[in-house]
Structures are given as C-alpha cells and as structure tokens.
Scaffold this motif. Structure first.
Motif, mmCIF file in Angstrom:
data_model
loop_
_atom_site.group_PDB
_atom_site.id
_atom_site.type_symbol
_atom_site.label_atom_id
_atom_site.label_comp_id
_atom_site.label_asym_id
_atom_site.label_seq_id
_atom_site.Cartn_x
_atom_site.Cartn_y
_atom_site.Cartn_z
ATOM 1 N N PHE A 191 0.836 -1.203 0.000
ATOM 2 C CA PHE A 191 0.000 0.000 0.000
ATOM 3 C C PHE A 191 0.873 1.256 0.000
ATOM 4 N N LEU A 192 1.929 1.266 0.785
ATOM 5 C CA LEU A 192 2.850 2.408 0.796
ATOM 6 C C LEU A 192 3.471 2.633 -0.583
ATOM 7 N N VAL A 193 3.868 1.553 -1.232
ATOM 8 C CA VAL A 193 4.456 1.667 -2.577
ATOM 9 C C VAL A 193 3.427 2.247 -3.553
ATOM 10 N N LEU A 194 2.180 1.776 -3.468
ATOM 11 C CA LEU A 194 1.127 2.305 -4.340
ATOM 12 C C LEU A 194 0.905 3.794 -4.091
ATOM 13 N N MET A 195 0.906 4.190 -2.824
ATOM 14 C CA MET A 195 0.710 5.602 -2.493
ATOM 15 C C MET A 195 1.819 6.461 -3.089
ATOM 16 N N TYR A 196 3.043 5.931 -3.095
ATOM 17 C CA TYR A 196 4.161 6.675 -3.670
ATOM 18 C C TYR A 196 4.070 6.734 -5.194
ATOM 19 N N LEU A 197 3.810 5.603 -5.814
ATOM 20 C CA LEU A 197 3.767 5.556 -7.279
ATOM 21 C C LEU A 197 2.642 6.429 -7.837
ATOM 22 N N LEU A 198 1.545 6.558 -7.088
ATOM 23 C CA LEU A 198 0.389 7.338 -7.546
ATOM 24 C C LEU A 198 0.313 8.696 -6.859
ATOM 25 N N ARG A 199 1.444 9.181 -6.386
ATOM 26 C CA ARG A 199 1.478 10.429 -5.621
ATOM 27 C C ARG A 199 1.004 11.642 -6.419
ATOM 28 N N ASN A 200 1.144 11.590 -7.729
ATOM 29 C CA ASN A 200 0.729 12.717 -8.574
ATOM 30 C C ASN A 200 -0.646 12.510 -9.209
ATOM 31 N N GLU A 201 -1.321 11.446 -8.789
ATOM 32 C CA GLU A 201 -2.644 11.126 -9.341
ATOM 33 C C GLU A 201 -3.591 10.827 -8.180
ATOM 34 N N LYS A 202 -4.118 11.885 -7.566
ATOM 35 C CA LYS A 202 -4.917 11.710 -6.354
ATOM 36 C C LYS A 202 -6.154 10.832 -6.583
ATOM 37 N N VAL A 203 -6.806 10.996 -7.733
ATOM 38 C CA VAL A 203 -8.011 10.217 -8.010
ATOM 39 C C VAL A 203 -7.650 8.744 -8.162
ATOM 40 N N SER A 204 -6.622 8.464 -8.968
ATOM 41 C CA SER A 204 -6.172 7.081 -9.137
ATOM 42 C C SER A 204 -5.674 6.505 -7.824
ATOM 43 N N GLN A 205 -5.008 7.334 -7.033
ATOM 44 C CA GLN A 205 -4.510 6.901 -5.731
ATOM 45 C C GLN A 205 -5.663 6.441 -4.834
ATOM 46 N N ALA A 206 -6.752 7.219 -4.851
ATOM 47 C CA ALA A 206 -7.920 6.878 -4.036
ATOM 48 C C ALA A 206 -8.595 5.603 -4.537
#
Length: 247
Positions: free
Chosen positions: A172-187
């Motif tokens: 989950f931490l890795v996903l949060m980092y990889l999608l750090r510039n895509e808030k919608v995709s991150q959510a």
C-alpha cells in the motif's frame, strides 16, 4: 495552495486540510483505535452488541476499531509527503527507524504485557520499509529491474518481520508513492487494495481534502511530538489497562 498540488476528487474549495491537520486526524483515529484494542477489549459492556446490521452485532468496541482503520492510510500519505519534501532524507529515515526501536517495548506490552513479543512488530517498521522502497524507486529510476529487485527484497523483509499491517501495508505504501501525482487514481487503487479492510477507505476523503500546506506544526519540538505520540499513547493506555483490568 501549491500550484503543483495534484487534482483531487473534490473541488478546490473543499481542499481545506493542511498536513498538520491530517497528522492530528490520524493521531486521533489511532488513539481511538488503540483505546479499543488495549482498554475496551477488557471492558465487558464495551463488547456487548448495541445493535445489529444484517445479523452482525455491532458493539462499542467494534465501532472504535472501525473508526481507527482510517489512521494507517493517512499516515502512509504523510510519509510519502514527508519523503518528498524533507530537507534531509537520511535524517528522515533515521527518525523512522529510531522511533520503530523506541516503540517496540510499548508495542510488546500492548500485546503480551511483556517486553518480549516476537509475533509482530510495530507500524514504524512498516513505514520505514516504505521509506526504503521510495529511496530505491528513486535511486534506480533508470534501472527498472533493480527497482523490482529492491521492492521484492523489501517485501520479503516485511513478510519475515511481521510488522504491523504486514506485506499488504508495505505494498500500500508503494502504491501511495507511485500514484502520488494522481490523487483520483490513488484513491481508487488504494481503496481497491484495502478492500480487505474497507473501513480504511474513508481515509481518502481527508487525504483528498489536503491543500498542500504544512500548517501549524513548526519547530523540532512539535515535529518530534508526533513521532513520540505513538509510543507514548500506547504506554499510557497499557498502564490504564493494567491498573483497572489486570491488577
């Protein structure tokens, strides 16, 4: 508000939470969660069902534990933000490891009421492994196979270590980092990953209300208070439990 702030699922007028407020929200949620896990778990009236939903009994204990699920995703988001904006990444990583070690004895007493408990380690170790993953992803940015090798090695360590939230928390931490510039995709992706603990998905409401500002927390004392809050509140709750329920 920062011009570099990624688009949110909410309009700009709803992005009202600073990093400081997110820390406060996460700490309150964590305190509620651990109050349930350490104290209310020993208090029989809190374990009595208050009502039923689809035949499932809901107790005060269950309610506070569910509220507390929001803490971890917010802390993960803040770790990513801290990594991206800290002036000294080595010191940032050192602090995570230092407080992982400091928190281990209170954590052990939380579960085993003893300084020795090897089944599971505290969440700071999970956050520290996430920090190492961020470092590896950035350092080996032009060498994808080294990125993958580093992530697999750290994933293996997370499995062996049995840190809180386990390998799922690390990914989950890795996903949060990889999608750090895509808030919608991150959510969306983050919520899908957290489907096994779906109450945690509500954390993305506050995360998407983040305005990119640091907020009211300034100075070393205030900064280290939030590091210290984790072992300190566990220690206090363990003392309360031992005095009122285990004495």
């Amino acid at each position: 508000m920062s011009s570099k702030l990624p688009p949110s699922i909410f309009p700009a007028r709803f992005q009202i939470l600073s990093g400081s407020m997110l820390k406060v929200i996460a700490c309150i949620a964590m305190l509620i969660d651990h109050t349930g896990a350490i104290v209310l778990s020993q208090y029989q009236p809190a374990l009595t069902n208050l009502f039923y939903i689809n035949g499932r009994g809901i107790s005060a204990y269950r309610i506070v534990r569910d509220i507390g699920r929001c803490a971890f995703p917010i802390f993960c988001f803040l770790i990513v933000e801290g990594f991206l904006h800290t002036h000294d990444r080595r010191k940032y990583g050192r602090n995570l490891l230092l407080f992982a070690l400091i928190s281990e004895i209170p954590w052990n007493y939380m579960f085993a009421n003893s300084w020795h408990y090897t089944d599971k380690q505290n969440v700071f170790f999970t956050l520290f492994l996430g920090y190492l993953a961020f470092c590896a992803l950035e350092y080996f940015w032009e060498t994808p196979w080294m990125q993958l090798a580093s992530l697999l090695a750290l994933l293996g360590i997370s499995i062996i270590l049995h840190a809180d939230y386990g390998w799922r928390g690390f990914i989950f931490l890795v996903l949060m980092y990889l999608l750090r510039n895509e808030k919608v995709s991150q959510a969306i992706v983050g919520s899908c990953w957290l489907n096994y603990e779906w109450k945690a998905c509500f954390a993305f409401i506050s995360i998407n209300m983040y305005n990119g500002k640091r907020g009211f927390i300034h100075g070393k004392a205030a900064k280290y208070f939030f590091y210290l809050f984790y072992p300190l509140h566990i220690t206090i709750l363990v003392i309360i439990r031992n005095l009122y329920f285990l004495s």
